[in-house]
Write a protein that holds these residues in place. Structure first.
Motif, PDB file in Angstrom:
ATOM      1  N   VAL A  48       0.822  -1.589   0.161  1.00  0.00           N
ATOM      2  CA  VAL A  48       0.205  -0.122   0.071  1.00  0.00           C
ATOM      3  C   VAL A  48       0.973   1.285  -0.247  1.00  0.00           C
ATOM      4  O   VAL A  48       1.227   1.994   1.365  1.00  0.00           O
ATOM      5  N   PRO A  49       0.712   1.984  -1.336  1.00  0.00           N
ATOM      6  CA  PRO A  49       2.037   2.984  -1.103  1.00  0.00           C
ATOM      7  C   PRO A  49       1.519   4.079  -0.076  1.00  0.00           C
ATOM      8  O   PRO A  49       0.692   4.687   1.011  1.00  0.00           O
ATOM      9  N   ALA A  50       2.396   4.617  -0.088  1.00  0.00           N
ATOM     10  CA  ALA A  50       2.314   5.613   1.470  1.00  0.00           C
ATOM     11  C   ALA A  50       2.080   6.980   1.328  1.00  0.00           C
ATOM     12  O   ALA A  50       3.178   8.483   2.389  1.00  0.00           O
ATOM     13  N   PHE A  51       2.103   7.556   0.162  1.00  0.00           N
ATOM     14  CA  PHE A  51       2.670   9.080   0.000  1.00  0.00           C
ATOM     15  C   PHE A  51       0.564   9.772   0.028  1.00  0.00           C
ATOM     16  O   PHE A  51      -0.707   9.342   0.076  1.00  0.00           O
ATOM     17  N   GLY A  52       0.737  11.080   0.108  1.00  0.00           N
ATOM     18  CA  GLY A  52      -0.106  12.014   0.167  1.00  0.00           C
ATOM     19  C   GLY A  52       0.185  12.798   0.254  1.00  0.00           C
ATOM     20  O   GLY A  52       1.657  13.419   0.455  1.00  0.00           O
ATOM     21  N   PRO A  53      -0.645  14.216   0.896  1.00  0.00           N
ATOM     22  CA  PRO A  53      -0.444  15.413   1.135  1.00  0.00           C
ATOM     23  C   PRO A  53       0.774  15.971   1.327  1.00  0.00           C
ATOM     24  O   PRO A  53       0.905  15.375   2.652  1.00  0.00           O
ATOM     25  N   VAL A  54       1.686  16.680   1.186  1.00  0.00           N
ATOM     26  CA  VAL A  54       3.432  17.291   2.181  1.00  0.00           C
ATOM     27  C   VAL A  54       2.553  18.233   2.798  1.00  0.00           C
ATOM     28  O   VAL A  54       1.400  19.261   2.507  1.00  0.00           O
ATOM     29  N   ASP A  55       2.315  18.539   4.589  1.00  0.00           N
ATOM     30  CA  ASP A  55       2.109  19.240   5.177  1.00  0.00           C
ATOM     31  C   ASP A  55       3.118  19.189   6.141  1.00  0.00           C
ATOM     32  O   ASP A  55       2.885  21.500   7.031  1.00  0.00           O
ATOM     33  N   ARG A  56       4.708  19.391   5.441  1.00  0.00           N
ATOM     34  CA  ARG A  56       5.279  20.024   6.326  1.00  0.00           C
ATOM     35  C   ARG A  56       6.296  21.815   5.852  1.00  0.00           C
ATOM     36  O   ARG A  56       7.075  21.943   6.374  1.00  0.00           O
ATOM     37  N   PHE A  57       5.910  21.628   4.595  1.00  0.00           N
ATOM     38  CA  PHE A  57       6.302  22.989   4.154  1.00  0.00           C
ATOM     39  C   PHE A  57       5.179  23.064   3.658  1.00  0.00           C
ATOM     40  O   PHE A  57       3.818  22.629   2.926  1.00  0.00           O
ATOM     41  N   ALA A 112       6.192  10.950   0.562  1.00  0.00           N
ATOM     42  CA  ALA A 112       5.956   9.873   1.134  1.00  0.00           C
ATOM     43  C   ALA A 112       6.667  10.565   2.548  1.00  0.00           C
ATOM     44  O   ALA A 112       7.768  10.042   2.577  1.00  0.00           O
ATOM     45  N   THR A 113       5.721  10.982   3.380  1.00  0.00           N
ATOM     46  CA  THR A 113       6.332  11.853   4.000  1.00  0.00           C
ATOM     47  C   THR A 113       5.778  10.958   5.801  1.00  0.00           C
ATOM     48  O   THR A 113       4.452  11.041   6.064  1.00  0.00           O
ATOM     49  N   GLY A 114       6.920  10.445   7.281  1.00  0.00           N
ATOM     50  CA  GLY A 114       6.151  10.051   8.335  1.00  0.00           C
ATOM     51  C   GLY A 114       5.652  11.056   8.832  1.00  0.00           C
ATOM     52  O   GLY A 114       6.273  11.916   8.931  1.00  0.00           O
ATOM     53  N   PRO A 115       4.601  10.878  10.020  1.00  0.00           N
ATOM     54  CA  PRO A 115       3.804  11.653  11.017  1.00  0.00           C
ATOM     55  C   PRO A 115       4.963  12.115  12.401  1.00  0.00           C
ATOM     56  O   PRO A 115       6.122  10.405  12.372  1.00  0.00           O
ATOM     57  N   GLU A 116       5.493  12.730  13.290  1.00  0.00           N
ATOM     58  CA  GLU A 116       5.904  13.080  14.223  1.00  0.00           C
ATOM     59  C   GLU A 116       7.349  12.943  13.727  1.00  0.00           C
ATOM     60  O   GLU A 116       8.096  11.459  14.992  1.00  0.00           O
ATOM     61  N   VAL A 117       8.082  12.971  12.581  1.00  0.00           N
ATOM     62  CA  VAL A 117       9.324  12.774  12.387  1.00  0.00           C
ATOM     63  C   VAL A 117      10.323  14.295  13.005  1.00  0.00           C
ATOM     64  O   VAL A 117       9.890  15.616  13.203  1.00  0.00           O
ATOM     65  N   GLY A 118      11.123  13.907  14.081  1.00  0.00           N
ATOM     66  CA  GLY A 118      12.103  14.505  14.285  1.00  0.00           C
ATOM     67  C   GLY A 118      13.178  15.302  13.541  1.00  0.00           C
ATOM     68  O   GLY A 118      13.035  15.234  12.140  1.00  0.00           O
ATOM     69  N   THR A 119      14.321  15.466  13.582  1.00  0.00           N
ATOM     70  CA  THR A 119      15.593  16.562  13.165  1.00  0.00           C
ATOM     71  C   THR A 119      16.504  15.148  12.193  1.00  0.00           C
ATOM     72  O   THR A 119      16.583  14.036  13.538  1.00  0.00           O
TER      73      THR A 119
END
Length: 369
Positions: free
Chosen positions: A33-42, A53-60
């Motif tokens: 299942v592809p993990a692609f979704g809208p980018v919300d970090r910028f 494909a961005t993960g939630p609650e990713v640190g620096t």
């Protein structure tokens, strides 16, 4: 008789949009299942494509890399004492974006100190072959007897600068899906990837440590064809595969799976298919092939390490990931692509391939059992 040294993976860890931990990567790749979704970090309002494909609650990135290194070392049973003198090879982007943290060389030094690795450090910034090149160097040093163990780490977190460059270059898939080797493929999509592995000599056995896999062979070759376009005949990548097989002393039919570089772009996928036909001959139409970028995206400098972890675990688990996004065959890519569901296997060796702008190509041959 002196025992031949083999480079073993004794600890692995990875983070991507599929989840945290090595097992999460395998589970996500097998689920298909592809993990692609809208980018919300910028802000992506000005972009043609707005997904990754961005993960939630990713640190620096420094924090994520440090956590990955510590986790891989723990998985390998390396306490702080056993990390003394251990080298760190780090694959990251060649220059930090504004506010992204320290420059690569400084970051490597900070991570080594933070994680208790007191050996030498080296940084790899050769784009999409950065991590796989680092693994090849680590395996070479171990098999020569230069060192007993090496930590390889790599990281890329989707950020605005690279996203904008790939979008402006029209490399990103406007339909929001990565479709490797498929008819109707429209391009790549970026994804988070942070990974770390511990490689150790097979002569440095420790009680209670069960190797995940071996790096049985590796190869590197260049095309010098075009700054951005692959050499259509795949000659460089084919030479890299040949070199990996020669180092392992194995014939082409020994390869039971290929985790392809395939990014879902028209030219590069066709060139990779040509490379496999050139290197594996008739076996190229039989060996199961997929690209896990179809679910976790392209993690740029970290791709090679993330995909090595997935490939090693899939081989060990005996089940091969599906090639998501598939629409229909493309005559330019006559391969045995895994399209419907994960495929059971008893294979003991698999290739994981990477290619980069400028014509750089790498092949890692993974072994289990």
């Amino acid at each position: 008789m002196v025992e031949a040294r083999v480079a073993q993976l004794t600890g692995v860890y990875a983070v991507s949009a599929l989840g945290r931990g090595a097992d999460a990567q395998l589970a996500g790749a097998l689920a298909g299942v592809p993990a692609f979704g809208p980018v919300d970090r910028f802000d992506t309002a000005a972009r043609r494509v707005t997904v990754a494909a961005t993960g939630p609650e990713v640190g620096t990135l420094p924090d994520e890399l440090a956590a990955a290194i510590d986790a891989a070392c723990r998985a390998a049973g390396l306490d702080r004492v056993r990390r003394t003198g251990c080298a760190l090879l780090l694959a990251v982007h060649g220059g930090p974006a504004p506010g992204a943290g320290p420059a690569p060389a400084a970051l490597a030094g900070q991570l080594a100190a933070r994680c208790g690795l007191s050996g030498h450090t080296r940084v790899y910034t050769s784009a999409c072959v950065s991590a796989s090149t680092a693994v090849a160097d680590a395996a070479a040093r171990i098999t020569r007897g230069d060192v007993e163990r090496v930590v390889v780490a790599a990281g890329y977190l989707v950020e605005s600068d690279q996203f904008a460059l790939f979008d402006a270059g029209r490399a990103l898939a406007i339909d929001g899906a990565v479709r490797p080797f498929s008819a109707g493929r429209r391009g790549l999509l970026l994804g988070d990837g942070v990974a770390a592995v511990v490689l150790e000599s097979s002569t440095a056995r420790r009680p209670g440590v069960d190797p995940v896999a071996t790096v049985a062979g590796w190869g590197r070759a260049g095309d010098a064809f075009h700054p951005c376009q692959p050499e259509p005949g795949g000659t460089g990548l084919a030479r890299a595969v040949d070199a990996a097989l020669r180092r392992a002393g194995l014939p082409a039919p020994a390869v039971g799976y290929v985790n392809a570089n395939a990014t879902g772009t028209t030219q590069s996928d066709a060139a990779e298919a040509a490379a496999l036909r050139r290197a594996l001959s008739a076996h190229a139409t039989r060996v199961p092939v997929s690209s896990t970028k179809s679910v976790h995206g392209h993690a740029l400098e970290a791709s090679g390490l993330l995909e090595l972890v997935v490939t090693a675990l899939a081989l060990r688990h005996g089940e091969l990931p599906v090639n998501a996004g598939w629409l229909a065959p493309d005559q330019a890519c006559p391969l045995n692509v895994i399209t419907d569901r994960p495929q059971r296997t008893e294979a003991t060796h698999a290739l994981t391939l990477n290619a980069a702008f400028g014509g750089a190509n790498t092949a890692l041959l993974v072994g289990v059992g």
